[in-house]
Motif scaffolding. Sequence first.
Motif, PDB file in Angstrom:
ATOM      1  N   THR A  28      48.237  38.692  61.606  1.00  0.00           N
ATOM      2  CA  THR A  28      48.496  40.098  61.287  1.00  0.00           C
ATOM      3  C   THR A  28      49.094  40.309  59.899  1.00  0.00           C
ATOM      4  O   THR A  28      49.366  41.448  59.522  1.00  0.00           O
ATOM      5  N   LEU A  29      49.302  39.232  59.127  1.00  0.00           N
ATOM      6  CA  LEU A  29      49.757  39.373  57.747  1.00  0.00           C
ATOM      7  C   LEU A  29      48.676  38.865  56.811  1.00  0.00           C
ATOM      8  O   LEU A  29      48.289  37.697  56.856  1.00  0.00           O
ATOM      9  N   ASP A  30      48.207  39.750  55.968  1.00  0.00           N
ATOM     10  CA  ASP A  30      47.187  39.433  54.972  1.00  0.00           C
ATOM     11  C   ASP A  30      47.844  39.566  53.600  1.00  0.00           C
ATOM     12  O   ASP A  30      48.098  40.668  53.125  1.00  0.00           O
ATOM     13  N   VAL A  31      48.178  38.423  52.987  1.00  0.00           N
ATOM     14  CA  VAL A  31      48.881  38.431  51.702  1.00  0.00           C
ATOM     15  C   VAL A  31      47.865  38.451  50.563  1.00  0.00           C
ATOM     16  O   VAL A  31      46.981  37.596  50.486  1.00  0.00           O
ATOM     17  N   GLN A  32      48.010  39.444  49.686  1.00  0.00           N
ATOM     18  CA  GLN A  32      47.111  39.595  48.550  1.00  0.00           C
ATOM     19  C   GLN A  32      47.905  39.659  47.252  1.00  0.00           C
ATOM     20  O   GLN A  32      48.991  40.231  47.208  1.00  0.00           O
ATOM     21  N   HIS A  33      47.358  39.070  46.196  1.00  0.00           N
ATOM     22  CA  HIS A  33      47.985  39.188  44.885  1.00  0.00           C
ATOM     23  C   HIS A  33      47.687  40.568  44.305  1.00  0.00           C
ATOM     24  O   HIS A  33      46.569  41.062  44.389  1.00  0.00           O
ATOM     25  N   LEU A  34      48.716  41.192  43.740  1.00  0.00           N
ATOM     26  CA  LEU A  34      48.516  42.488  43.098  1.00  0.00           C
ATOM     27  C   LEU A  34      49.585  42.729  42.044  1.00  0.00           C
ATOM     28  O   LEU A  34      50.779  42.683  42.334  1.00  0.00           O
ATOM     29  N   ASP A  35      49.132  43.011  40.841  1.00  0.00           N
ATOM     30  CA  ASP A  35      49.988  43.515  39.775  1.00  0.00           C
ATOM     31  C   ASP A  35      49.600  44.978  39.601  1.00  0.00           C
ATOM     32  O   ASP A  35      48.480  45.287  39.184  1.00  0.00           O
ATOM     33  N   VAL A  36      50.502  45.884  39.944  1.00  0.00           N
ATOM     34  CA  VAL A  36      50.146  47.305  39.971  1.00  0.00           C
ATOM     35  C   VAL A  36      49.921  47.892  38.588  1.00  0.00           C
ATOM     36  O   VAL A  36      49.499  49.046  38.476  1.00  0.00           O
ATOM     37  N   THR A  37      50.169  47.109  37.537  1.00  0.00           N
ATOM     38  CA  THR A  37      49.816  47.598  36.200  1.00  0.00           C
ATOM     39  C   THR A  37      48.342  47.353  35.888  1.00  0.00           C
ATOM     40  O   THR A  37      47.855  47.793  34.844  1.00  0.00           O
ATOM     41  N   ASP A  38      47.645  46.676  36.783  1.00  0.00           N
ATOM     42  CA  ASP A  38      46.219  46.364  36.622  1.00  0.00           C
ATOM     43  C   ASP A  38      45.415  47.284  37.543  1.00  0.00           C
ATOM     44  O   ASP A  38      45.319  47.049  38.747  1.00  0.00           O
ATOM     45  N   VAL A  39      44.833  48.337  36.984  1.00  0.00           N
ATOM     46  CA  VAL A  39      44.146  49.342  37.802  1.00  0.00           C
ATOM     47  C   VAL A  39      42.931  48.752  38.505  1.00  0.00           C
ATOM     48  O   VAL A  39      42.656  49.076  39.671  1.00  0.00           O
ATOM     49  N   ASP A  40      42.193  47.885  37.829  1.00  0.00           N
ATOM     50  CA  ASP A  40      41.024  47.275  38.468  1.00  0.00           C
ATOM     51  C   ASP A  40      41.440  46.445  39.679  1.00  0.00           C
ATOM     52  O   ASP A  40      40.757  46.449  40.715  1.00  0.00           O
ATOM     53  N   GLU A  41      42.556  45.726  39.577  1.00  0.00           N
ATOM     54  CA  GLU A  41      43.025  44.918  40.704  1.00  0.00           C
ATOM     55  C   GLU A  41      43.494  45.811  41.848  1.00  0.00           C
ATOM     56  O   GLU A  41      43.287  45.478  43.020  1.00  0.00           O
ATOM     57  N   ILE A  42      44.110  46.939  41.533  1.00  0.00           N
ATOM     58  CA  ILE A  42      44.497  47.901  42.571  1.00  0.00           C
ATOM     59  C   ILE A  42      43.283  48.305  43.392  1.00  0.00           C
ATOM     60  O   ILE A  42      43.297  48.255  44.628  1.00  0.00           O
ATOM     61  N   ARG A  43      42.239  48.708  42.709  1.00  0.00           N
ATOM     62  CA  ARG A  43      41.038  49.174  43.417  1.00  0.00           C
ATOM     63  C   ARG A  43      40.397  48.056  44.229  1.00  0.00           C
ATOM     64  O   ARG A  43      39.919  48.283  45.347  1.00  0.00           O
ATOM     65  N   GLN A  44      40.411  46.838  43.698  1.00  0.00           N
ATOM     66  CA  GLN A  44      39.828  45.714  44.421  1.00  0.00           C
ATOM     67  C   GLN A  44      40.615  45.409  45.690  1.00  0.00           C
ATOM     68  O   GLN A  44      40.021  45.180  46.761  1.00  0.00           O
ATOM     69  N   VAL A  45      41.936  45.418  45.599  1.00  0.00           N
ATOM     70  CA  VAL A  45      42.769  45.127  46.768  1.00  0.00           C
ATOM     71  C   VAL A  45      42.595  46.195  47.836  1.00  0.00           C
ATOM     72  O   VAL A  45      42.480  45.882  49.036  1.00  0.00           O
ATOM     73  N   VAL A  46      42.556  47.458  47.437  1.00  0.00           N
ATOM     74  CA  VAL A  46      42.371  48.539  48.409  1.00  0.00           C
ATOM     75  C   VAL A  46      40.987  48.448  49.048  1.00  0.00           C
ATOM     76  O   VAL A  46      40.845  48.567  50.279  1.00  0.00           O
ATOM     77  N   ASP A  47      39.970  48.228  48.240  1.00  0.00           N
ATOM     78  CA  ASP A  47      38.608  48.099  48.779  1.00  0.00           C
ATOM     79  C   ASP A  47      38.522  46.942  49.770  1.00  0.00           C
ATOM     80  O   ASP A  47      37.923  47.063  50.848  1.00  0.00           O
TER      81      ASP A  47
END
Length: 256
Positions: A28-47
Motif C-alpha cells: 500500500t506504499l508506492d514510493v516515487q521520486h519527485l522534485d516539485v520544481t520539475d514540472v515535467d516530473e510532476i506530471r509524470q508522477v501524477v499520470d
Amino acid sequence: MAKGDTVVGTVRTEKEDIKELAKQYPDTLDVQHLDVTDVDEIRQVVDNAVKNHGKIDVLINNAGYGLFGAAEELSDKGINLILATDLTGSIQMIRAVIPYMRKQGGGRIIQISSYGGQVAYPGNSLYHAAKFGIEGFCESVAQEVAPSDISVSIIEPGGARTEFRYGSAHVAKLMLECDDTPTHAFLKMLDPANGLAPGDPNKMASRIIETVDQDPAPLHVILGSQALQATIDRLTDRLNEYKGETDLAASTDFKD
C-alpha cells in the motif's frame, strides 16, 4: 496506510525511514521520486499514480522549507528556489490532479500552508510571499472546482518540532546592519537551546488526515493554539484598519 489506504509517497531522497516504512506496507506504499520544481516530473508522477492505482482521491501538498534573512540579504538563486518549491510547485501539483479528479467525479486537495500565510514576521519575507500566494491560489481554485465535487483545505500549522526549524531551514548571508534588529530575531527561534516549538507533528498529521472525512471540507485549518491566537490578532488588526478607511475608499467612486 494503517487504515488500509494506499499512499503514493513522493521523496527527493529515499532515506532509511522511508525504506523501513516501505517494508512495513509493501502493498500500500508506492514510493516515487519527485522534485516539485520539475514540472515535467510532476506530471509524470501524477499520470503514473492514476495509471497504477486507478484514481487519486486525495492530494496532500507538503513540499516546502523556510528561507530566513532580510529581503536584501537573499540571493536571486535563493528567491527563485523557494518560490519554485513552496509556491509554483504546489500550484503545478494541483493543476496536474484537477483533470483526473474532475473525470472521476470528485476529490480532495489538501494544501499545507502555514499560519505564516496570514501573519508575517521580519526576516522571512519570501516564505511569507510563497504562503500568502498559495493561499490566494487555493481560495480561488476552491471556487473553480466546487461544481465538480472537488474540495480544497488549506492547513495552517504553527511551529512544530520538525526539521523545518532544526534541519532544513535555509539562512541567507547575513549583514551586520541587521544585527540586533527584529530582522534577525529568527536566529533565536532556529536555535533549539532557546526552547522547542510547541507543535506535536504526530498530532498535527492526525488532524490533517481527519479533515479528509469532513463534509463540507474546511477551507482553513489552523493547528496550534499560538498560531490561532496570532492569526486572530493579525486579522482583527487588519479588519480594524480597513474599517477606518471607509471614507477614503468611497472618495474614489464615481458619483453617478
